[in-house]
Each structure stands twice: as structure tokens, then as C-alpha cells.
Design a protein around this motif. Structure first.
Motif, PDB file in Angstrom:
ATOM      1  N   ARG A  29     -40.690  71.889   4.293  1.00  0.00           N
ATOM      2  CA  ARG A  29     -39.808  72.991   3.903  1.00  0.00           C
ATOM      3  C   ARG A  29     -40.314  74.330   4.436  1.00  0.00           C
ATOM      4  N   ARG A  30     -41.615  74.493   4.503  1.00  0.00           N
ATOM      5  CA  ARG A  30     -42.160  75.719   5.106  1.00  0.00           C
ATOM      6  C   ARG A  30     -41.808  75.792   6.591  1.00  0.00           C
ATOM      7  N   PHE A  31     -41.837  74.642   7.251  1.00  0.00           N
ATOM      8  CA  PHE A  31     -41.517  74.584   8.686  1.00  0.00           C
ATOM      9  C   PHE A  31     -40.114  75.112   8.946  1.00  0.00           C
ATOM     10  N   TRP A  32     -39.111  74.525   8.258  1.00  0.00           N
ATOM     11  CA  TRP A  32     -37.742  74.962   8.564  1.00  0.00           C
ATOM     12  C   TRP A  32     -37.400  76.286   7.903  1.00  0.00           C
ATOM     13  N   GLY A  33     -38.069  76.593   6.797  1.00  0.00           N
ATOM     14  CA  GLY A  33     -37.853  77.891   6.169  1.00  0.00           C
ATOM     15  C   GLY A  33     -38.321  79.038   7.056  1.00  0.00           C
ATOM     16  N   ARG A  34     -39.467  78.847   7.717  1.00  0.00           N
ATOM     17  CA  ARG A  34     -39.980  79.867   8.623  1.00  0.00           C
ATOM     18  C   ARG A  34     -39.000  80.138   9.768  1.00  0.00           C
ATOM     19  N   LEU A  35     -38.259  79.095  10.158  1.00  0.00           N
ATOM     20  CA  LEU A  35     -37.298  79.234  11.254  1.00  0.00           C
ATOM     21  C   LEU A  35     -35.967  79.826  10.790  1.00  0.00           C
ATOM     22  N   GLY A  36     -35.824  80.024   9.473  1.00  0.00           N
ATOM     23  CA  GLY A  36     -34.580  80.567   8.944  1.00  0.00           C
ATOM     24  C   GLY A  36     -33.448  79.561   8.905  1.00  0.00           C
ATOM     25  N   LEU A  37     -33.797  78.272   8.841  1.00  0.00           N
ATOM     26  CA  LEU A  37     -32.786  77.217   8.818  1.00  0.00           C
ATOM     27  C   LEU A  37     -32.453  76.823   7.377  1.00  0.00           C
ATOM     28  N   PRO A  38     -31.259  76.247   7.166  1.00  0.00           N
ATOM     29  CA  PRO A  38     -30.908  75.754   5.834  1.00  0.00           C
ATOM     30  C   PRO A  38     -31.490  74.370   5.539  1.00  0.00           C
ATOM     31  N   GLU A  68     -43.358  71.693  17.565  1.00  0.00           N
ATOM     32  CA  GLU A  68     -43.890  73.051  17.510  1.00  0.00           C
ATOM     33  C   GLU A  68     -44.957  73.264  18.593  1.00  0.00           C
ATOM     34  N   ARG A  69     -45.792  72.240  18.801  1.00  0.00           N
ATOM     35  CA  ARG A  69     -46.885  72.343  19.770  1.00  0.00           C
ATOM     36  C   ARG A  69     -46.400  72.452  21.209  1.00  0.00           C
ATOM     37  N   LEU A  70     -45.143  72.090  21.471  1.00  0.00           N
ATOM     38  CA  LEU A  70     -44.604  72.248  22.820  1.00  0.00           C
ATOM     39  C   LEU A  70     -44.515  73.713  23.224  1.00  0.00           C
ATOM     40  N   ASP A  71     -44.495  74.603  22.224  1.00  0.00           N
ATOM     41  CA  ASP A  71     -44.520  76.049  22.452  1.00  0.00           C
ATOM     42  C   ASP A  71     -43.307  76.515  23.270  1.00  0.00           C
ATOM     43  N   GLY A  95     -40.694  77.903  21.757  1.00  0.00           N
ATOM     44  CA  GLY A  95     -40.088  79.042  21.064  1.00  0.00           C
ATOM     45  C   GLY A  95     -39.276  78.652  19.849  1.00  0.00           C
ATOM     46  N   ASP A  96     -39.107  79.620  18.954  1.00  0.00           N
ATOM     47  CA  ASP A  96     -38.383  79.364  17.706  1.00  0.00           C
ATOM     48  C   ASP A  96     -36.901  79.096  17.936  1.00  0.00           C
ATOM     49  N   ALA A  97     -36.293  79.756  18.914  1.00  0.00           N
ATOM     50  CA  ALA A  97     -34.864  79.523  19.165  1.00  0.00           C
ATOM     51  C   ALA A  97     -34.642  78.072  19.583  1.00  0.00           C
ATOM     52  N   TRP A  98     -35.540  77.535  20.401  1.00  0.00           N
ATOM     53  CA  TRP A  98     -35.458  76.136  20.834  1.00  0.00           C
ATOM     54  C   TRP A  98     -35.613  75.217  19.627  1.00  0.00           C
ATOM     55  N   LEU A  99     -36.588  75.512  18.772  1.00  0.00           N
ATOM     56  CA  LEU A  99     -36.809  74.688  17.583  1.00  0.00           C
ATOM     57  C   LEU A  99     -35.611  74.716  16.639  1.00  0.00           C
ATOM     58  N   ARG A 100     -35.023  75.890  16.462  1.00  0.00           N
ATOM     59  CA  ARG A 100     -33.850  75.983  15.572  1.00  0.00           C
ATOM     60  C   ARG A 100     -32.704  75.131  16.103  1.00  0.00           C
ATOM     61  N   HIS A 107     -31.816  71.588  13.948  1.00  0.00           N
ATOM     62  CA  HIS A 107     -30.647  71.732  13.092  1.00  0.00           C
ATOM     63  C   HIS A 107     -29.367  72.026  13.860  1.00  0.00           C
ATOM     64  N   ASP A 108     -29.360  73.130  14.628  1.00  0.00           N
ATOM     65  CA  ASP A 108     -28.092  73.696  15.085  1.00  0.00           C
ATOM     66  C   ASP A 108     -27.324  72.800  16.051  1.00  0.00           C
ATOM     67  N   ASN A 109     -28.027  72.115  16.963  1.00  0.00           N
ATOM     68  CA  ASN A 109     -27.321  71.270  17.929  1.00  0.00           C
ATOM     69  C   ASN A 109     -26.565  70.143  17.227  1.00  0.00           C
ATOM     70  N   ALA A 110     -27.235  69.482  16.286  1.00  0.00           N
ATOM     71  CA  ALA A 110     -26.580  68.385  15.568  1.00  0.00           C
ATOM     72  C   ALA A 110     -25.505  68.915  14.628  1.00  0.00           C
ATOM     73  N   ALA A 111     -25.761  70.068  14.006  1.00  0.00           N
ATOM     74  CA  ALA A 111     -24.749  70.645  13.110  1.00  0.00           C
ATOM     75  C   ALA A 111     -23.474  70.944  13.875  1.00  0.00           C
ATOM     76  N   GLU A 112     -23.611  71.420  15.108  1.00  0.00           N
ATOM     77  CA  GLU A 112     -22.429  71.689  15.920  1.00  0.00           C
ATOM     78  C   GLU A 112     -21.751  70.381  16.354  1.00  0.00           C
ATOM     79  N   LEU A 113     -22.550  69.430  16.792  1.00  0.00           N
ATOM     80  CA  LEU A 113     -21.991  68.156  17.277  1.00  0.00           C
ATOM     81  C   LEU A 113     -21.210  67.438  16.181  1.00  0.00           C
ATOM     82  N   PHE A 114     -21.727  67.473  14.955  1.00  0.00           N
ATOM     83  CA  PHE A 114     -21.102  66.713  13.861  1.00  0.00           C
ATOM     84  C   PHE A 114     -20.274  67.601  12.931  1.00  0.00           C
ATOM     85  N   GLY A 115     -20.135  68.873  13.261  1.00  0.00           N
ATOM     86  CA  GLY A 115     -19.295  69.759  12.451  1.00  0.00           C
ATOM     87  C   GLY A 115     -19.802  69.926  11.047  1.00  0.00           C
TER      88      GLY A 115
END
Length: 295
Positions: A12-21, A272-275, A277-282, A286-294
Motif C-alpha cells: 500500500r505504501r508503494f502505490w500510495g506513494r505513486l498517487g494511485l487508488p 521500481e528497480r528498473l528506474d 520513473g514514477d509516470a512509467w510505474l503509474r 494501474h492506468d494502462n489496465a484501467a484504461e483497457l478494461f474501462g
């Protein structure tokens, strides 16, 4: 019941830090109990398709407990990846999965298929019943994805825009029809097919990245890739990291939960270790699948 210590808080800290739901995981396994027991027995026996690797199942829990664990991690949506290894199983598995999705609202209704007479009909039935994602397992099923019997089914799925998570890479052990060649023949005929290549196409990472670069609807899931376990088996080539960064809108989080030999959080730390960036991680988590599946 195992609460897995501080892991839910770490995740939860991982995705919370990224500002994800929360997270969306496109590669989790729920299947009939007797089928999953057989899968676990195979891993325990170090079967050849596991590459003969020691593979302790980290989340060997009852079905309801496994769903509770994912929710505790903050996984907003997950899948019931299930697959036949012989003819005559797929329609029965699809019936089970439809019932599981009805009683598990945060599970994306999953279905499967196999090269056999009648496959087009039951794929159409599953789509009409609301299936949102399919699973195909070329390695376990030991079939050619370009088999003529599957051609109409791929056409149905391409037309419907229903994504297919497909294990077609040659890891952890190669099969007669694994690798980029057979699935490339499918894509040549069905270029709009929404394929999600499992495990980043391990170990043929660069070849499958090439398919994603060539076909706009090809995506890859992160399942097991980049973790210490996978890096010992099939390291991701560092030279391909810029291509991975550029494909950030086409990479989706997958985990293989519960059938992983390490904690779930290891997958997230590996990304995360791939470095990249946060936009890539978000996008990936979350965001890519959220868009794909509505979602």
C-alpha cells in the motif's frame, strides 16, 4: 490463515506513494479447487514445464483467503487465469469462471480456449456472457496458436476487442510451439487482436517487444519478469530498457499470484528497480489496465 506480516502495508505504501487508488493485476490465478491442486502438485514435483526449478507456492491458501489477500494489498481488479491442457475442458472451465466472476465482483470475468471443434461457438458464448479477458497457454496446452481450428476464435476476439493474456514465450521451459514465430503468424492474420504477452515473453523479451512495436494492440505483462527469481533464469537485457520505457503505455502489471515462489511485493520492487520513473510505474501498475478494461 497467513497475514504475510508487513507485506500489505509495504504494498500500500508503494502505490500510495505513486498517487494511485490501488493496483490492477491482469495475471492472477483462480480456478476450480481440484484443478488448482493439480497445478500446485506439478510445481511441488518440479515438473519439466517449470524448468525443474524449486518453486514453493507462497500463497497456498483457500480461494476466499486468496481473494482477501489481494484486496488487502489494494488490488482493485484481478483475473482468474485458467486454461485447459486437453480438449473438452475449456467450456467447463468457462462455466466455472463465469460463476466465480459473479460472486467476485473485483475479478475481471475470465475465459479460455483450446484448438478443438466447437471452439468458435464457446468463445462467442463466453463473450456474450460478459467475458472481459481470455487466457491462452501455448506451453501447457502444447498447441500451435496458429492452428486452423483457432482461426475463427481469434477473429471473434479481435472483432469484440476482448484482450487475451497468452503464455507464448519459451520460459521457464520451451515447448514445441512457444516463441515469437507461431504467435506472429496469428497477428499477421488478426492484426487488431488485443494480445497481452505473459511474462514479457520471457526469455524472448526483445522479440516480443518487437511485436508490440509492430502491432498497436499487442501488450506485455510483467509477470515474474525482472524479479531476482526470473533474473537468475532469464535476465532481461539491459540494452532493451529504452525500448521498455518507450512501450510504457503497453506494459501491464501481472504477478502470477498465488503461484509465485516469493512475496508479491518483490514484483513491485523489481519494477521500481528498473528506474524508469514514477509516470512509467503509474501506467504499468494501474492506468494502462484501467484504461483497457474501462475501470
Amino acid at each position: 490463515m497467513n497475514d504475510h506480516g508487513d507485506e500489505p502495508d509495504d504494498i500500500r505504501r508503494f502505490w500510495g506513494r505513486l498517487g494511485l487508488p490501488g493496483l490492477v493485476d491482469v495475471h492472477t490465478h483462480f480456478m476450480p479447487e481440484r484443478v488448482l491442486d493439480k497445478v500446485w502438485e506439478y510445481f511441488d514435483a518440479l515438473g519439466p514445464l517449470t524448468g525443474g526449478l524449486e518453486w514453493p507456492i507462497t500463497y497456498r491458501e483457500a480461494e476466499a483467503e486468496r481473494a482477501r489477500i489481494l484486496r488487502g494489498f489494494g488490488v482493485r481488479a484481478f483475473t482468474s487465469m485458467l486454461y485447459p491442457h486437453k480438449p473438452g475442458m475449456a467450456r467447463w472451465l468457462n462455466g466455472w469462471a463465469a460463476d466465480f466472476a459473479r460472486r467476485t465482483p473485483d475479478c475481471l470475468h475470465t475465459a479460455t480456449l483450446f484448438p478443438e471443434p466447437g471452439v468458435e461457438a464457446y468463445v462467442r458464448e463466453a463473450v456474450a456472457a460478459g467475458a472481459r479477458v481470455f487466457k491462452a497457454h501455448v506451453q501447457v496446452g502444447a498447441y500451435d496458436p496458429a492452428d486452423d481450428l483457432l482461426r475463427p476464435a481469434w477473429g471473434v476476439l479481435a472483432e469484440a476487442g476482448v484482450p487475451v493474456v497468452i503464455h507464448c514465450g519459451s520460459g521457464p521451459a520451451p515447448g514445441k510451439h512457444t516463441g515469437p514465430g507461431p504467435i506472429a503468424r496469428v497477428l499477421a492474420e488478426h492484426p487488431r487482436l488485443r494480445l497481452i504477452v505473459a511474462h514479457m515473453g520471457m526469455p524472448e523479451y526483445e522479440e516480443f517487444l518487437g511485436l508490440a512495436e509492430r502491432y498497436g494492440e499487442v501488450r506485455l505483462d510483467t509477470t515474474m519478469a525482472f524479479t531476482d527469481f526470473a533474473e537468475r533464469l532469464a535476465p532481461f537485457p539491459r540494452r532493451a530498457l529504452p525500448r521498455l520505457a518507450d512501450a510504457g503505455d503497453r506494459i501491464l502489471l501481472g504477478s502470477d499470484f498465488p503461484n509465485i515462489p516469493y512475496p508479491y511485493v518483490d514484483q513491485l520492487h523489481a519494477l521500481e528497480r528498473l528506474d524508469l520513473g514514477d509516470a512509467w510505474l503509474r501506467a504499468v501498475c494501474h492506468d494502462n489496465a484501467a484504461e483497457l478494461f474501462g475501470l
